[in-house]
Every structure is written in C-alpha cells, then in structure tokens.
Design a protein around this motif. Structure first.
Motif, PDB file in Angstrom:
ATOM      1  N   ASP A 121      -9.038  90.256   7.525  1.00 36.21           N
ATOM      2  CA  ASP A 121      -8.769  91.686   7.383  1.00 36.21           C
ATOM      3  C   ASP A 121      -7.257  91.884   7.474  1.00 36.21           C
ATOM      4  OD1 ASP A 121      -9.006  94.375   7.148  1.00 36.21           O
ATOM      5  OD2 ASP A 121     -10.187  94.693   8.960  1.00 36.21           O
TER       6      ASP A 121
ATOM      7  N   LEU B  28     -17.430  96.796   4.280  1.00 36.88           N
ATOM      8  CA  LEU B  28     -16.114  96.541   3.692  1.00 36.88           C
ATOM      9  C   LEU B  28     -15.881  97.397   2.451  1.00 36.88           C
ATOM     10  CD1 LEU B  28     -16.123  92.658   4.077  1.00 36.88           C
ATOM     11  CD2 LEU B  28     -14.900  94.327   5.490  1.00 36.88           C
TER      12      LEU B  28
ATOM     13  N   THR C 273     -12.035  95.014  -1.373  1.00 36.42           N
ATOM     14  CA  THR C 273     -12.155  93.684  -0.757  1.00 36.42           C
ATOM     15  C   THR C 273     -12.297  92.614  -1.832  1.00 36.42           C
ATOM     16  OG1 THR C 273     -13.261  94.631   1.175  1.00 36.42           O
ATOM     17  CG2 THR C 273     -13.506  92.255   0.823  1.00 36.42           C
TER      18      THR C 273
END
Length: 223
Positions: A148, A192, A196
């Motif tokens: 992340d 997410l 992503t």
C-alpha cells in the motif's frame, strides 16, 4: 521507459520504479511462463523475491549483488518454487509462505519454510511493508501480498489467485471455487480501489477497476 508488465521467458525483464520501492518482473520457463518478482527497498537496497519459480540462473541475474533477505512463495504448486532451493542456498534468505501450504512446499522442495504467515501478517524489508492477504481456493494456503504505497496507488501480487479475466483454477472443485471467489471479492475488490495494480503469477498485469465489472460473470460461470 514506461512499465507495461509484458514479459516473456527468455526476454527482457520489466522494471517499475516507485518512490520507495523498485519492482522487477521476469518470466521464466517457456512451458509454464511463470512470473517472478524482485522487490527492492530504495532506502536500504534490501530486496525480496516473490516466487522462485524456475531458472535459478535467470533469477540470480535479476537479484544481482543485492542483499536478498526473503523469498516468498505464493502457494504450494510445483511451478512456483522449482528454484527455491538454489536461490536460498546462494542468498541465505529466509523463506516465507502461507501456513496451510508450508508443509507441502517443504515436501516438494526439501526447503524449510522459516516464516509461516497468516492473513493480516506483515512482511517487512528495509522501509517496505507487505501485508499478507490469505486467499483460500486455488490452494489452501495461497497468499497475495499488498504494498500500500504511502505516496501512490496500491500494488498487489496475486500469485495464481487472481488474473486478468478471472480467478485461479480450482480444478473442478466447486467448494474451492466458492471459497476463492468469495475471498477475492471480500478481501481484494471490496477493500482496494480501482487504481490498484495487480501482478499475477503468470501473464500480464491488470488493474482492479478493469476487472471489477466482470466479478458477477466470473461467479456465474464457475471459474
């Protein structure tokens, strides 16, 4: 050069440079065309390998003289760890895998899994953290690895649990497919964002936003 993630066995690796992390993707074995990923912390030059799939000499060239401290195996299938023993022997790296797959990996490779990780665990190297996301279905202990990026979009290494166009193979096991699609939907897509970028165990990369509209279709078709 712009990163595309399009690599072929025997071809040139592709490298993506983020602010804190450098990702190098290489394909090995013309028959299986597995992807292996070297992740290097910019601050410390410490690096990890995701899936020592095959061709230890190719992987060694990508690792270079860097300090490789961990080799992470995404799941127990034979095509993802054929170079594990050679890479560990040459680097002295700690081995990492999902708890339910660890014994099978050791049986197949004769390499002990040092760090048996569970869902939510963190794998750290240098200033970089990877979060373990357990995805049950393709194998009992398959794991995805989430970086992340604090200064950018998330990056997800999915092994054989998620590809462009569908989830991994469950070999006709209906219960395993339900587990796999549920985990992929709940732990990846619902959590997410669309931007992503994900990196699978074979083939090209994609983004969650590209794949998200197909989730219902994947569930209905059963693979």
């Amino acid at each position: 050069m712009t990163y595309t993630g399009e690599v072929t066995p025997g071809g040139t690796p592709d490298t993506r440079e983020l602010q804190h992390l450098i990702i190098t993707k290489v394909a090995v074995d013309p028959q299986m065309s597995n992807n292996a990923y070297v992740l290097r912390c910019r601050a410390t030059d410490e690096q990890v390998l995701i899936d020592a799939a095959a061709e230890p000499e190719t992987i060694a060239r990508i690792l270079g003289d860097g300090r490789t401290t961990k080799v992470i195996t995404t799941h127990q299938h034979w095509d993802h760890h054929r170079a594990l023993a050679d890479v560990v022997s040459s680097t002295g790296a700690v081995t990492v895998a999902g708890e339910p797959d660890a014994d099978a990996i050791t049986e197949q490779t004769e390499v002990t899994v040092d760090d048996r990780v569970e869902h939510g665990d963190l794998i750290e190297f240098g200033d970089v953290r990877l979060e373990v996301i357990r995805i049950t279905g393709h194998t009992p202990g398959s794991i995805c690895l989430l970086y992340d990026d604090p200064d950018g979009t998330p990056h997800l290494f999915t092994g054989d649990s998620l590809f462009p166009g569908g989830v991994g193979n469950t070999f006709g096991d209906g219960d395993a497919f339900v587990s796999l699609i549920n985990d992929v939907e709940e732990r990846i897509f619902k959590r997410l964002p669309d931007e992503t970028w994900f990196y699978p165990g074979h083939g090209n990369d994609s983004q969650l936003g590209v794949e998200r509209p197909q989730l219902a279709e994947w569930r209905e078709r059963g693979w």
